[in-house]
Design an enzyme around this catalytic site. Structure first.
Site, PDB file in Angstrom:
ATOM      1  N   THR A  10       3.022  10.337  -1.261  1.00 35.60           N
ATOM      2  CA  THR A  10       3.714   9.201  -1.876  1.00 35.60           C
ATOM      3  C   THR A  10       5.179   9.517  -2.084  1.00 35.60           C
ATOM      4  O   THR A  10       5.552  10.671  -2.293  1.00 35.60           O
ATOM      5  CB  THR A  10       3.082   8.820  -3.238  1.00 35.60           C
ATOM      6  OG1 THR A  10       3.646   7.580  -3.678  1.00 35.60           O
ATOM      7  CG2 THR A  10       3.322   9.873  -4.311  1.00 35.60           C
ATOM      8  N   ASN A  12       6.524   7.459  -4.395  1.00 39.89           N
ATOM      9  CA  ASN A  12       6.589   6.730  -5.666  1.00 39.89           C
ATOM     10  C   ASN A  12       6.399   7.721  -6.819  1.00 39.89           C
ATOM     11  O   ASN A  12       5.312   8.248  -7.035  1.00 39.89           O
ATOM     12  CB  ASN A  12       5.495   5.651  -5.654  1.00 39.89           C
ATOM     13  CG  ASN A  12       5.472   4.812  -6.922  1.00 39.89           C
ATOM     14  OD1 ASN A  12       5.748   5.303  -8.014  1.00 39.89           O
ATOM     15  ND2 ASN A  12       5.118   3.547  -6.770  1.00 39.89           N
ATOM     16  N   ASP A  78      -3.125   3.745  -2.269  1.00 44.50           N
ATOM     17  CA  ASP A  78      -2.569   2.419  -2.006  1.00 44.50           C
ATOM     18  C   ASP A  78      -3.160   1.492  -3.049  1.00 44.50           C
ATOM     19  O   ASP A  78      -4.371   1.485  -3.277  1.00 44.50           O
ATOM     20  CB  ASP A  78      -2.849   1.917  -0.595  1.00 44.50           C
ATOM     21  CG  ASP A  78      -1.886   0.788  -0.246  1.00 44.50           C
ATOM     22  OD1 ASP A  78      -0.675   1.068  -0.091  1.00 44.50           O
ATOM     23  OD2 ASP A  78      -2.322  -0.381  -0.180  1.00 44.50           O
ATOM     24  N   PHE A 157       5.017   1.151 -15.047  1.00 38.89           N
ATOM     25  CA  PHE A 157       5.917   0.740 -13.962  1.00 38.89           C
ATOM     26  C   PHE A 157       5.382  -0.539 -13.334  1.00 38.89           C
ATOM     27  O   PHE A 157       4.337  -1.048 -13.756  1.00 38.89           O
ATOM     28  CB  PHE A 157       6.054   1.859 -12.918  1.00 38.89           C
ATOM     29  CG  PHE A 157       4.782   2.128 -12.126  1.00 38.89           C
ATOM     30  CD1 PHE A 157       3.762   2.887 -12.666  1.00 38.89           C
ATOM     31  CD2 PHE A 157       4.620   1.624 -10.836  1.00 38.89           C
ATOM     32  CE1 PHE A 157       2.587   3.128 -11.942  1.00 38.89           C
ATOM     33  CE2 PHE A 157       3.456   1.876 -10.096  1.00 38.89           C
ATOM     34  CZ  PHE A 157       2.443   2.623 -10.663  1.00 38.89           C
ATOM     35  N   GLY A 158       6.106  -1.042 -12.350  1.00 38.59           N
ATOM     36  CA  GLY A 158       5.649  -2.203 -11.576  1.00 38.59           C
ATOM     37  C   GLY A 158       5.268  -3.386 -12.459  1.00 38.59           C
ATOM     38  O   GLY A 158       6.068  -3.858 -13.269  1.00 38.59           O
TER      39      GLY A 158
HETATM   40  P1  IMP Z   1       1.992   0.718  -2.544  1.00 35.16           P
HETATM   41  O1  IMP Z   1       0.621   1.226  -2.920  1.00 35.16           O
HETATM   42  O2  IMP Z   1       2.954   1.794  -2.275  1.00 35.16           O
HETATM   43  O3  IMP Z   1       1.921  -0.334  -1.479  1.00 35.16           O
HETATM   44  O4  IMP Z   1       2.623   0.004  -3.835  1.00 35.16           O
HETATM   45  C1  IMP Z   1       1.827  -0.543  -4.808  1.00 35.16           C
HETATM   46  C2  IMP Z   1       2.619  -1.485  -5.697  1.00 35.16           C
HETATM   47  O5  IMP Z   1       1.663  -2.128  -6.553  1.00 35.16           O
HETATM   48  C3  IMP Z   1       3.579  -0.755  -6.632  1.00 35.16           C
HETATM   49  O6  IMP Z   1       4.875  -0.685  -6.105  1.00 35.16           O
HETATM   50  C4  IMP Z   1       3.524  -1.627  -7.884  1.00 35.16           C
HETATM   51  O7  IMP Z   1       4.385  -2.732  -7.747  1.00 35.16           O
HETATM   52  C5  IMP Z   1       2.090  -2.140  -7.878  1.00 35.16           C
HETATM   53  N1  IMP Z   1       1.224  -1.252  -8.670  1.00 35.16           N
HETATM   54  C6  IMP Z   1       0.294  -0.356  -8.215  1.00 35.16           C
HETATM   55  N2  IMP Z   1      -0.269   0.307  -9.239  1.00 35.16           N
HETATM   56  C7  IMP Z   1       0.328  -0.154 -10.357  1.00 35.16           C
HETATM   57  C8  IMP Z   1       0.188   0.177 -11.733  1.00 35.16           C
HETATM   58  O8  IMP Z   1      -0.573   1.074 -12.141  1.00 35.16           O
HETATM   59  N3  IMP Z   1       0.967  -0.532 -12.571  1.00 35.16           N
HETATM   60  C9  IMP Z   1       1.829  -1.493 -12.171  1.00 35.16           C
HETATM   61  N4  IMP Z   1       2.026  -1.816 -10.907  1.00 35.16           N
HETATM   62  C10 IMP Z   1       1.274  -1.154  -9.992  1.00 35.16           C
END
Ligand code: IMP
Length: 198
Positions: A10, A12, A78, A157-158
């Site tokens: 990741t 992130n 993911d 976050f997010g």
């Molecule tokens: P990806 O898995 O990299 O495609 O990104 C997942 C996206 O979902 C993140 O950038 C957040 O916007 C959202 N997301 C995933 N898990 C969480 C969480 O635990 N809290 C808040 N947002 C989340």
């Protein structure tokens, strides 16, 4: 105590932090891509959390093997938010739904006319684990909740500031509280049980 050392696929920092908070107390050391000396950001071309987490994990497993001529265990996460009133959106597109930092405001705006009883939503997380022999295993976790009417809380976050779990948003929880009930924690619990069984 287990002594697995696993690279997390990741970029992130929040995901890496949460996964470390959950796995290090149970004896699993999580290495970042930088610590493993790998740069990797594959296109998430899949149509499901399952496919996209496997794409990320496979890319890192292969990049590590190419560079080091040896193999290492890998995990990828993911995840995303599925909102019933939006037909499951943003789902696998959660990271690309809005400009970073604007996702909550955009979601609240899209949901402004949706009544309380129709604001149900869930976070879903698919963890892919690849063992040293290159075999993939998947673990899924789901956290049911609903979308609030305003952003609340400073943690997480997010979408955490708008995701209601009971009467609080996830951003109003401490990380210890979130890590007991989150989609990510549930998926990682499946991984932990799997590794423990050997
Ligand atoms: P990806 O898995 O990299 O495609 O990104 C997942 C996206 O979902 C993140 O950038 C957040 O916007 C959202 N997301 C995933 N898990 C969480 C969480 O635990 N809290 C808040 N947002 C989340």
């Amino acid at each position: 105590m287990m002594m697995n050392k696993i690279v997390m696929a990741t970029n992130n920092a929040n995901k890496l932090r949460e996964v470390r908070e959950i796995l290090s107390p149970i004896g699993i050391e999580v290495i970042s891509l930088a610590e493993a000396g790998i740069c990797c950001d594959p296109d998430e071309t899949g149509t499901s959390f399952h496919e996209n987490s496997e794409i990320k994990a496979d890319a890192v497993y292969n990049a590590y093997a190419l560079k080091n001529h040896s193999n290492i265990e890998v995990i990828a996460d993911d995840s995303g938010l599925c909102v019933d009133a939006l037909g499951g959106r943003p789902g696998v597109y959660s990271a690309r739904y809005a400009t970073k930092g604007q996702e909550c405001a955009k979601l609240l705006d899209e949901m402004k006319d949706v009544p309380d009883e129709q604001r149900t939503a869930r976070f879903i997380c698919d963890i892919t684990y690849i063992n040293v022999y290159g075999s993939d295993f998947h673990f899924e976790g789901v956290c049911e909740g609903s979308i609030g009417h305003e952003e609340r809380g400073e943690n997480g976050f997010g979408y955490d500031p708008v995701f209601m779990y009971g009467d609080r948003t996830m951003a109003e929880m401490t990380s210890e509280e979130k890590n007991k009930i989150s989609h990510r924690a549930k998926a990682l619990d499946g991984l932990y049980k799997f590794l423990k069984e050997g």
